[in-house]
Scaffold this motif. Structure first.
Motif, PDB file in Angstrom:
ATOM      1  N   SER A 100       1.824   2.523  -7.522  1.00 25.31           N
ATOM      2  CA  SER A 100       1.745   3.943  -7.860  1.00 25.31           C
ATOM      3  C   SER A 100       3.062   4.541  -8.382  1.00 25.31           C
ATOM      4  CB  SER A 100       1.232   4.754  -6.663  1.00 25.31           C
ATOM      5  OG  SER A 100       2.065   4.608  -5.534  1.00 25.31           O
ATOM      6  N   HIS A 117      -1.268  -1.581  -6.126  1.00 22.83           N
ATOM      7  CA  HIS A 117      -0.092  -1.206  -5.323  1.00 22.83           C
ATOM      8  C   HIS A 117       1.127  -0.932  -6.202  1.00 22.83           C
ATOM      9  CE1 HIS A 117      -2.132  -3.725  -1.932  1.00 22.83           C
ATOM     10  NE2 HIS A 117      -2.612  -2.475  -1.978  1.00 22.83           N
ATOM     11  N   TRP A 163      10.068   5.584  -3.851  1.00 21.24           N
ATOM     12  CA  TRP A 163       9.448   6.466  -4.846  1.00 21.24           C
ATOM     13  C   TRP A 163      10.519   7.267  -5.579  1.00 21.24           C
ATOM     14  CZ3 TRP A 163       5.098   8.176  -7.352  1.00 21.24           C
ATOM     15  CH2 TRP A 163       5.151   9.462  -7.905  1.00 21.24           C
ATOM     16  N   PRO A 221       0.821  -1.212   0.000  1.00 21.76           N
ATOM     17  CA  PRO A 221       0.000   0.000   0.000  1.00 21.76           C
ATOM     18  C   PRO A 221       0.853   1.260   0.000  1.00 21.76           C
ATOM     19  CG  PRO A 221      -0.902  -1.608   1.523  1.00 21.76           C
ATOM     20  CD  PRO A 221       0.425  -2.149   1.067  1.00 21.76           C
ATOM     21  N   VAL A 222       0.346   2.311  -0.622  1.00 21.98           N
ATOM     22  CA  VAL A 222       1.123   3.526  -0.829  1.00 21.98           C
ATOM     23  C   VAL A 222       1.637   4.105   0.484  1.00 21.98           C
ATOM     24  CG1 VAL A 222      -0.964   4.975  -0.839  1.00 21.98           C
ATOM     25  CG2 VAL A 222       1.134   5.783  -1.970  1.00 21.98           C
ATOM     26  N   ASP A 223       0.852   4.012   1.559  1.00 21.24           N
ATOM     27  CA  ASP A 223       1.280   4.594   2.827  1.00 21.24           C
ATOM     28  C   ASP A 223       2.324   3.755   3.540  1.00 21.24           C
ATOM     29  OD1 ASP A 223      -1.102   2.898   2.958  1.00 21.24           O
ATOM     30  OD2 ASP A 223      -1.028   3.206   5.123  1.00 21.24           O
ATOM     31  N   GLU A 224       2.607   2.565   3.013  1.00 21.41           N
ATOM     32  CA  GLU A 224       3.642   1.715   3.600  1.00 21.41           C
ATOM     33  C   GLU A 224       4.927   1.711   2.785  1.00 21.41           C
ATOM     34  OE1 GLU A 224       2.118  -2.211   4.262  1.00 21.41           O
ATOM     35  OE2 GLU A 224       0.254  -1.472   5.184  1.00 21.41           O
TER      36      GLU A 224
END
Length: 263
Positions: A166, A164, A118, A109-112
């Motif tokens: 992004s 997942h 990135w 997940p993006v918040d993990e």
């Protein structure tokens, strides 16, 4: 950062070869390796680059034309400049850039996802492609005869994301914008720019797809794969078109993969 390291497949220090010259980034494995071999078989002289020296040397040894292997981090501007200097020092010009180098992130997940992941993905996939295209434009403008071709490796993720993903998806969507902008900018200079979006070419990176990967509906399902040599044939087709013809975008994918529609 250190300067790129260079080796050649043949000792031609006293000669300046003529003919078509390509640069293939991310050329040590997978799609890049297959495309380098196909271009070489078709008579292209080449600089093949990537981060892992031993893999690049193996590719150079398997090529049938003259190939120079250069270790490069495409996200480093000074190393990209040195890459193109190595190409022109050896061959005198650059007729083709296959902007292939890329990386992904762990499917979480993006918040993990760590911010560093990135930044690294954007650095290689987008900034690296832009840096290489920038250097290619500069060289292709000044060489005589001028002009050349750039092929950007997009991905089917430039059309439809996977769960997942992004960073990878965002950069591949950006590659589509980069391709279109550079295609427009290249017109006045004889520089042709196109993009190939590839889906499920068999390689070490796509091996998990044969056993099962996450789908948008939350399930885990196996997906079909295609021979990476079929991708190489598609890239070679784009590369060898006449200067007045362009494939702006091409999608080549494993038949039956869940991209076109439901199921």
């Amino acid at each position: 950062m250190s300067e790129p390291e260079e080796t050649a497949a043949a000792d031609t220090a006293d000669t300046r070869p003529s003919g078509r010259v390509a640069i293939v980034t991310g050329g040590g494995t997978g799609i890049g390796r297959a495309c380098a071999l196909a271009l070489s078989e078709a008579g292209w002289q080449m600089v093949v680059c990537g981060r892992r020296r031993e893999l690049l040397d193996e590719v150079a040894e398997q090529c049938t034309s003259e190939v120079v292997a250069v270790t490069v981090d495409v996200s480093a501007p000074e190393q990209v400049d040195a890459l193109f200097a190595a190409a022109t020092d050896r061959f005198g010009r650059v007729d083709l850039l296959f902007n292939n180098a890329g990386m992904g992130t762990r499917p979480v997940p993006v918040d993990e996802l760590p911010i560093a992941d990135w930044m690294a993905t954007v650095g290689v996939n987008l900034t690296g492609s832009w840096l290489c295209a920038r250097a290619a434009f500069a060289q292709m403008k000044r060489q005589r005869p001028s002009g050349g071709r750039i092929i950007n490796n997009g991905s089917v993720s430039a059309q439809t994301p996977r769960p997942h993903s992004s960073p990878y998806t965002a950069t591949k969507h950006a590659i589509t914008g980069l391709t279109k902008a550079l295609s427009l900018e290249g017109r006045d200079h004889g520089i042709t720019v196109g993009q190939i979006d590839i889906g499920n070419a068999e390689s070490p990176l796509t091996a998990p797809m044969a056993t099962g990967v996450p789908q948008a509906d939350g399930s885990i399902r196996a997906e079909p794969l295609m021979d990476v040599d079929d991708v190489a044939r598609a890239v070679l087709y784009m590369a060898e078109l006449p200067a007045d013809t362009n494939v702006l975008t091409m999608t080549v994918m494993a038949n039956g993969m869940p991209l076109v529609g439901r199921g």
